[in-house]
Design a protein around this motif. Structure first.
Motif, PDB file in Angstrom:
ATOM      1  N   MET A  93      -5.098   4.708  -3.971  1.00 29.77           N
ATOM      2  CA  MET A  93      -4.295   4.698  -5.316  1.00 29.77           C
ATOM      3  C   MET A  93      -5.803   4.333  -5.733  1.00 29.77           C
ATOM      4  O   MET A  93      -5.386   4.645  -7.076  1.00 29.77           O
ATOM      5  N   GLN A 136       8.454   3.834   0.866  1.00 34.67           N
ATOM      6  CA  GLN A 136       8.432   2.539   0.784  1.00 34.67           C
ATOM      7  C   GLN A 136       9.156   1.744   2.376  1.00 34.67           C
ATOM      8  O   GLN A 136       9.039   0.385   2.135  1.00 34.67           O
ATOM      9  N   PRO A 144      11.233  -3.373   0.659  1.00 40.90           N
ATOM     10  CA  PRO A 144       9.508  -2.159   0.703  1.00 40.90           C
ATOM     11  C   PRO A 144       8.747  -3.075   1.044  1.00 40.90           C
ATOM     12  O   PRO A 144       9.299  -4.225   2.869  1.00 40.90           O
ATOM     13  N   VAL A 145       7.342  -2.160   2.915  1.00 41.61           N
ATOM     14  CA  VAL A 145       7.410  -2.994   3.206  1.00 41.61           C
ATOM     15  C   VAL A 145       5.768  -3.005   3.182  1.00 41.61           C
ATOM     16  O   VAL A 145       5.325  -2.328   1.968  1.00 41.61           O
ATOM     17  N   PRO A 146       4.971  -4.131   3.956  1.00 42.09           N
ATOM     18  CA  PRO A 146       3.789  -4.081   3.688  1.00 42.09           C
ATOM     19  C   PRO A 146       2.734  -3.246   4.321  1.00 42.09           C
ATOM     20  O   PRO A 146       3.135  -2.356   4.853  1.00 42.09           O
ATOM     21  N   MET A 147       2.128  -2.563   3.170  1.00 41.58           N
ATOM     22  CA  MET A 147       1.848  -1.727   3.078  1.00 41.58           C
ATOM     23  C   MET A 147      -0.237  -2.353   4.044  1.00 41.58           C
ATOM     24  O   MET A 147      -0.805  -2.481   3.455  1.00 41.58           O
ATOM     25  N   SER A 187      12.374   7.176  -6.676  1.00 41.09           N
ATOM     26  CA  SER A 187      12.669   6.310  -5.466  1.00 41.09           C
ATOM     27  C   SER A 187      14.371   7.671  -4.439  1.00 41.09           C
ATOM     28  O   SER A 187      13.844   8.375  -5.159  1.00 41.09           O
ATOM     29  N   ARG A 209      -3.477   1.453   0.556  1.00 37.43           N
ATOM     30  CA  ARG A 209      -3.804   0.619  -1.190  1.00 37.43           C
ATOM     31  C   ARG A 209      -5.097   0.689  -1.511  1.00 37.43           C
ATOM     32  O   ARG A 209      -5.076   1.130  -3.015  1.00 37.43           O
ATOM     33  N   PRO A 230       3.760   3.064  -0.431  1.00 41.08           N
ATOM     34  CA  PRO A 230       3.939   2.284  -2.376  1.00 41.08           C
ATOM     35  C   PRO A 230       5.429   3.112  -2.582  1.00 41.08           C
ATOM     36  O   PRO A 230       5.678   3.878  -2.062  1.00 41.08           O
ATOM     37  N   ALA A 231       6.111   1.955  -2.899  1.00 38.39           N
ATOM     38  CA  ALA A 231       7.190   2.746  -3.972  1.00 38.39           C
ATOM     39  C   ALA A 231       7.232   3.176  -4.598  1.00 38.39           C
ATOM     40  O   ALA A 231       5.925   3.231  -4.895  1.00 38.39           O
ATOM     41  N   GLY A 232       8.329   4.066  -5.050  1.00 38.00           N
ATOM     42  CA  GLY A 232       8.512   4.984  -6.346  1.00 38.00           C
ATOM     43  C   GLY A 232       8.177   6.470  -5.645  1.00 38.00           C
ATOM     44  O   GLY A 232       8.035   8.022  -6.920  1.00 38.00           O
ATOM     45  N   ALA A 243       3.561  11.309  -9.395  1.00 38.51           N
ATOM     46  CA  ALA A 243       2.735  10.301  -9.832  1.00 38.51           C
ATOM     47  C   ALA A 243       1.746  10.077  -9.148  1.00 38.51           C
ATOM     48  O   ALA A 243       1.455  10.218  -7.504  1.00 38.51           O
ATOM     49  N   PRO A 274      -1.376   8.991  -7.917  1.00 35.93           N
ATOM     50  CA  PRO A 274      -2.003   7.332  -7.004  1.00 35.93           C
ATOM     51  C   PRO A 274      -0.729   7.553  -5.534  1.00 35.93           C
ATOM     52  O   PRO A 274      -1.314   7.355  -5.117  1.00 35.93           O
ATOM     53  N   LEU A 275       0.029   7.366  -5.629  1.00 33.52           N
ATOM     54  CA  LEU A 275       1.144   7.429  -4.717  1.00 33.52           C
ATOM     55  C   LEU A 275       1.475   8.447  -3.939  1.00 33.52           C
ATOM     56  O   LEU A 275       1.333   7.982  -2.936  1.00 33.52           O
TER      57      LEU A 275
END
Lengths: 375, 375
Positions: free
Chosen positions: A23, A186, A12-15, A62, A20, A192-194, A237, A239-240
């Motif tokens: 969400m 991600q 993963p990398v910074p968001m 994922s 963020r 985000p991841a997921g 999901a 929020p993702l």
């Protein structure tokens, strides 16, 4: 003290903050028009990043879920040939064996794929070809266009894992003849991841299996996706999805080509640092175009251990990756994906250079300045 | 204008601010100690809510993913008997047929299950029993303890879907002999949609299939879960884990028994409103203990359409649910789950009462006051 490490990994990398914050929205009914709009926005914005006009579906799972959706729906019982020169190629090959009659065409990790053997396999009746476009485990880019051409020549389905290249490098699913293409949230999208997304061609739809996975049943995704408002077959999901939409908006605002160019520049800067330090890139390739645009690997210098090296950099508040499986301890990998840009690249290189010299490696030249020159 | 509808559905449900804010954390490495801690916290706090000492794994997928993980890993090729008296029982039956030799023991939706037929099926060699504990499609609670007793008597595996009862009603997986139990994140836990959790007994582990799904491979979950720090086999939906942990902390702070009592009171209040209005509960049951603790259904009064009724309530900023499948238009369902409490219950009942009278239904008495009396 810094609560959050700066992640310079191949995901993963910074968001970005906007992603963020997206969400935090209160729960919504995922069968209603608001969710439909969010889902449609994601699909619409992902299409140019995939380089496709095909249907795209966003899965609440994922990249591995997307891999399984690809193979478990469209390759069941088929003769599959999987190109393997790294960890993710290997995973796709294993998954292919789970659902079909898979043969791996394996090259040593990090070495070029053997397209002559691929053609022989296709002549021999292979019905599906799987490829990892951007193989982050060994920091190389595989020749998707050439593979797609061969697959089309023999009328085989082409499954392209571009999980770590979409939105960070040129991906032309349609032009290259990819029937199925995959992305993970991600990675270069900086969401985000997921989540993952999958594009499916008409040719692939025509070959969908009778017996499919349940949660990852693409026919169910297609049916729900055609409803108005657009839906997912099972609870998404939410929020993702909100975060993914925001991340796609950011890609649109930056401009896809600008974003790809930024990724190219960042990877060049890391390679310039390696050259300045006198550390070999891993693998050693003659054609610079074969290196990944989103992650760079280097050979670990003699006498330096992975845990010392990455441990020391971590103390500076930055995390990058080591090697995976048999490359553990032998290489290290710096991801330059997503929203990260020049300051983060300079920071990770400065911290790495400091750790290298502290651990007794004599750098030939100043890698940070060499990178700054490129950036 | 209100941007967000107040959701009074049997999931998804409104999330507390703390839960939503937990998702804004910057990306972390999901192979590191911080993620391990988050995952372990979730598992530790979920165990008492499941009433189990068994292993629990959190899956990055909705309740349906957990259903597939249960059946696709532990019931493959087995003789399965699925108890069906609502939509989710039916889904679990379909999934069972996907992986095993499944027979549904179907009762009309909303009517009690036929345990005599269950015992006959067990005598006849059924190896697995599946049950939906809290069947939200018809707002009833099924007799999990009695079913578990029968399953144990015949040494069959007991798969209990308690997706919508965990953290809102008494669930005693171990005491009731449930080998597999499932929960969804966006129900009584009041976390965002997109995660589920599954508990697995030793007896179930002993029967895990050779050939399993890939993304939902429970053996892979077990292996990664035993690592230190605790991990998931594939990339987890990290922000949702952060939110789930926060939601579990809130359950701990409230106290599980207090929370269950609050749910019980809220459902009683809605039933009191129905009685005051003179609207029949759906289904009509003699034993009040058979009603769901987390959702209440009522028969749609003659001459009122679902779209008029729920549409009018929606204009007040509140959304509840209609009937599903063949019950569409015939019933409506008010969820009282998760973090919602007296004010929201009063609000939805007031809005519903106003819509009922506006649409020409003469309420026998003031349902809002009757509910307030209970609350």
């Amino acid at each position: 003290m810094q609560d959050e490490l700066l992640l310079m990994m191949p995901g993963p990398v910074p968001m970005p903050q906007r992603v963020r914050m997206a969400m935090t929205k209160q729960a919504i009914n995922h069968r209603g028009p608001l969710f439909g709009e969010i889902y449609e926005d994601c699909v619409r914005m992902l299409k140019p990043m995939f380089g496709t006009e095909n249907d795209i579906y966003v899965l609440s799972g994922s990249g591995t879920a997307a891999m399984e959706a690809a193979v478990g729906n469209f390759c069941v019982g088929k003769k599959i040939v999987s190109l393997v020169n790294g960890k993710f190629g290997d995973r796709l090959c294993k998954l292919s064996g789970h659902y079909g009659d898979a043969t791996g065409i394996e090259s040593e990790w990090g070495t070029p794929l053997d397209l002559t053997r691929l053609e022989a396999a296709l002549e021999d009746g292979a019905e599906v070809v799987t490829l990892v476009h951007n193989e982050t485990s060994v920091a190389i880019k595989n020749p998707a266009e050439a593979v797609g051409k061969l697959a089309r020549k023999y009328d085989a389905l082409f499954v392209m894992d571009c999980i770590t290249s979409v939105a960070g490098d040129v991906v032309e699913a349609d032009k290259w003849g990819a029937d199925i293409a995959l992305v993970g949230s991600q990675k270069c999208l900086a969401a985000p991841a997921g989540l993952s997304a999958i594009s499916v061609s008409d040719r692939a739809w025509d070959q969908i299996a009778e017996k499919r996975p349940f949660y990852l049943d693409m026919e169910a995704y297609r049916k729900s996706g055609s409803k108005s408002p657009m839906q997912t077959p099972y609870t998404p999901a939410v929020p993702l999805f909100l975060a993914l939409r925001e991340a796609c908006l950011i890609v649109e605002e930056e401009g896809l080509l600008n974003r790809i160019q930024r990724h190219r520049t960042m990877a060049s800067a890391v390679r310039a640092a390696a050259a300045a330090w006198g550390i070999e890139l891993f693998p050693v390739l003659n054609d610079m175009h074969e290196y990944s645009n989103t992650v760079t690997a280097m050979t670990m210098p003699e006498g330096i251990t992975d845990s010392d090296f990455r441990g020391m950099v971590k103390k500076t508040g930055i995390e990058f990756s080591g090697g995976q499986d048999h490359l553990k301890g032998k290489i290290f990998r710096i991801g330059t994906m997503g929203a990260t840009s020049a300051p983060e690249v300079l920071a990770v290189l400065a911290a790495a250079q400091h750790a290298l010299t502290s651990l007794g490696f004599e750098v030939a030249d100043d890698g940070v300045q060499a990178a700054a020159e490129v950036l």
